[in-house]
Design a protein around this motif. Structure first.
Motif, short mmCIF file in Angstrom:
data_model
loop_
_atom_site.label_atom_id
_atom_site.label_comp_id
_atom_site.label_asym_id
_atom_site.label_seq_id
_atom_site.Cartn_x
_atom_site.Cartn_y
_atom_site.Cartn_z
N GLU A 33 0.81 -1.21 0.00
CA GLU A 33 0.00 0.00 0.00
C GLU A 33 0.85 1.27 0.00
N ARG A 34 2.16 1.09 0.12
CA ARG A 34 3.05 2.25 0.28
C ARG A 34 4.16 2.21 -0.77
N PRO A 35 4.89 3.31 -0.91
CA PRO A 35 5.99 3.33 -1.88
C PRO A 35 6.99 2.21 -1.60
N THR A 36 7.55 1.65 -2.65
CA THR A 36 8.51 0.56 -2.52
C THR A 36 9.78 1.03 -1.80
N ILE A 37 10.23 0.20 -0.88
CA ILE A 37 11.46 0.50 -0.16
C ILE A 37 12.67 0.30 -1.06
N ASP A 38 13.55 1.29 -1.06
CA ASP A 38 14.85 1.19 -1.73
C ASP A 38 15.89 1.75 -0.75
N LEU A 39 16.46 0.88 0.05
CA LEU A 39 17.33 1.31 1.13
C LEU A 39 18.51 2.14 0.62
N ILE A 72 14.66 -14.26 5.17
CA ILE A 72 13.92 -13.42 6.10
C ILE A 72 13.71 -12.01 5.58
N TYR A 73 14.76 -11.44 4.97
CA TYR A 73 14.72 -10.03 4.62
C TYR A 73 14.50 -9.80 3.13
N THR A 74 13.75 -8.76 2.83
CA THR A 74 13.54 -8.35 1.45
C THR A 74 14.74 -7.57 0.94
N GLN A 75 15.32 -6.73 1.79
CA GLN A 75 16.49 -5.94 1.43
C GLN A 75 17.38 -5.76 2.66
N THR A 76 18.68 -5.65 2.42
CA THR A 76 19.61 -5.26 3.47
C THR A 76 20.55 -4.19 2.92
N LEU A 77 21.05 -3.37 3.82
CA LEU A 77 22.02 -2.34 3.45
C LEU A 77 23.11 -2.32 4.50
N TYR A 95 15.44 -4.93 6.09
CA TYR A 95 14.02 -4.67 5.86
C TYR A 95 13.32 -5.95 5.43
N GLY A 96 12.20 -6.25 6.08
CA GLY A 96 11.40 -7.41 5.72
C GLY A 96 9.99 -6.98 5.37
N LYS A 97 9.54 -7.35 4.20
CA LYS A 97 8.22 -6.95 3.73
C LYS A 97 7.11 -7.62 4.52
N ARG A 179 -4.17 -6.53 7.57
CA ARG A 179 -2.90 -6.27 6.90
C ARG A 179 -1.74 -6.92 7.65
N VAL A 180 -0.77 -7.40 6.88
CA VAL A 180 0.48 -7.91 7.44
C VAL A 180 1.50 -6.78 7.36
N PRO A 181 2.07 -6.33 8.50
CA PRO A 181 3.00 -5.20 8.47
C PRO A 181 4.38 -5.60 7.97
N ASP A 182 5.10 -4.60 7.49
CA ASP A 182 6.51 -4.81 7.18
C ASP A 182 7.33 -4.43 8.40
N GLY A 183 8.64 -4.68 8.36
CA GLY A 183 9.47 -4.40 9.52
C GLY A 183 10.87 -4.01 9.11
N MET A 184 11.51 -3.23 9.96
CA MET A 184 12.86 -2.78 9.68
C MET A 184 13.68 -2.77 10.97
N LEU A 185 14.92 -3.21 10.87
CA LEU A 185 15.86 -3.14 11.98
C LEU A 185 17.03 -2.26 11.55
N VAL A 186 17.30 -1.23 12.34
CA VAL A 186 18.39 -0.29 12.05
C VAL A 186 19.45 -0.46 13.13
N ARG A 187 20.67 -0.77 12.72
CA ARG A 187 21.75 -1.03 13.67
C ARG A 187 22.96 -0.17 13.34
N VAL A 188 23.49 0.46 14.37
CA VAL A 188 24.71 1.27 14.24
C VAL A 188 25.73 0.73 15.24
N SER A 189 26.95 0.47 14.79
CA SER A 189 27.97 -0.05 15.69
C SER A 189 29.32 0.56 15.33
#
Length: 236
Positions: A33-39, A72-77, A95-97, A179-189
């Motif tokens: 329902e939303r714009p496509t993710i492009d990390l 698991i993930y649709t995209q990673t960066l 990012y997982g759709k 609706r099935v939600p998407d999910g994102m994990l943001v990690r900084v190290s």
């Protein structure tokens, strides 16, 4: 064979419950329902005093886990950034759709020990993003002489989530709307023996990064409302 009335009633209730559960199972994807993710396009390679460092190899995951990650993930960066003063941080976004029961974000406190790191400390701390506070998790980890403090947060749909129960409640909320939600994990190290310094710089980096992301995309990365540009939402 004649079944007692009680057994027939129980059987009828079980069948009805199964049918109701199937009918209520979410079938629409929030991501569709939303714009496509492009990390790579959404996260700037340069912002503030930070620039992506291209001449450093980035290996954030164990190659033996790559097949699982791709499932698991649709995209990673993954990127390395260097500050004008020379300090380096590593950014990893997954990012997982589809955040269904069998496709869930893998948290660093599980992934790091799986790669041989010793987990010294885990704490939940607030993080200021665009003058609003979200809940993040900080880790202190090390593998031999590699000391790697970590800051991360997770977003399900447009909501910051912390505990597993909290995450499940958010998923159920979306599920009730079909609706099935998407999910994102943001990690900084960063590689740093001084954990307080590392976490402070990671917080500064995260704030600068989110501020540099286009306002209409911020909710996907940090639970920040795209309408106000400043409101962070944390689900109950």
């Amino acid at each position: 064979m004649v079944f007692p009335l009680k057994n027939l009633l129980l059987l009828s209730l079980m069948v009805a419950s199964a049918a109701l559960a199937a009918a209520m199972r979410p079938s629409a994807s929030l991501a569709d329902e939303r714009p496509t993710i492009d990390l790579a396009a959404m996260v700037p390679s340069e912002f503030g005093d930070w620039k992506e460092q291209f001449n450093v190899a980035v290996q954030i995951v164990d190659p033996e886990q790559q097949a699982t990650i791709e499932e698991i993930y649709t995209q990673t960066l993954t990127r390395n950034y260097v500050h004008a003063d020379g300090y380096r941080v590593m950014l990893s976004i997954a990012y997982g759709k589809n955040q269904s029961d069998n496709l869930q974000l893998h948290k660093p406190e599980v992934c790091y020990p799986a790669q041989g790191f010793k987990l010294e400390k885990v704490e939940r701390v607030p993080l200021n993003l665009l003058d609003q506070s979200i809940s993040t998790t900080r880790l202190e980890t090390h593998l031999g002489q590699r000391f790697e403090p970590v800051t991360y947060w997770t977003v399900v749909g447009d909501h910051i989530t912390t505990t597993g129960i909290n995450k499940k409640l958010v998923e159920m909320r979306y599920g009730l709307s079909g609706r099935v939600p998407d999910g994102m994990l943001v990690r900084v190290s960063s590689i740093d023996r001084d954990s307080p310094r590392a976490h402070r710089i990671q917080a500064e980096f995260a704030a600068a990064m989110v501020a540099a992301i286009a306002p209409e995309n911020r909710a996907r990365f940090a639970g920040v409302s795209p309408t106000s540009g400043v409101r962070a939402t944390t689900a109950p």
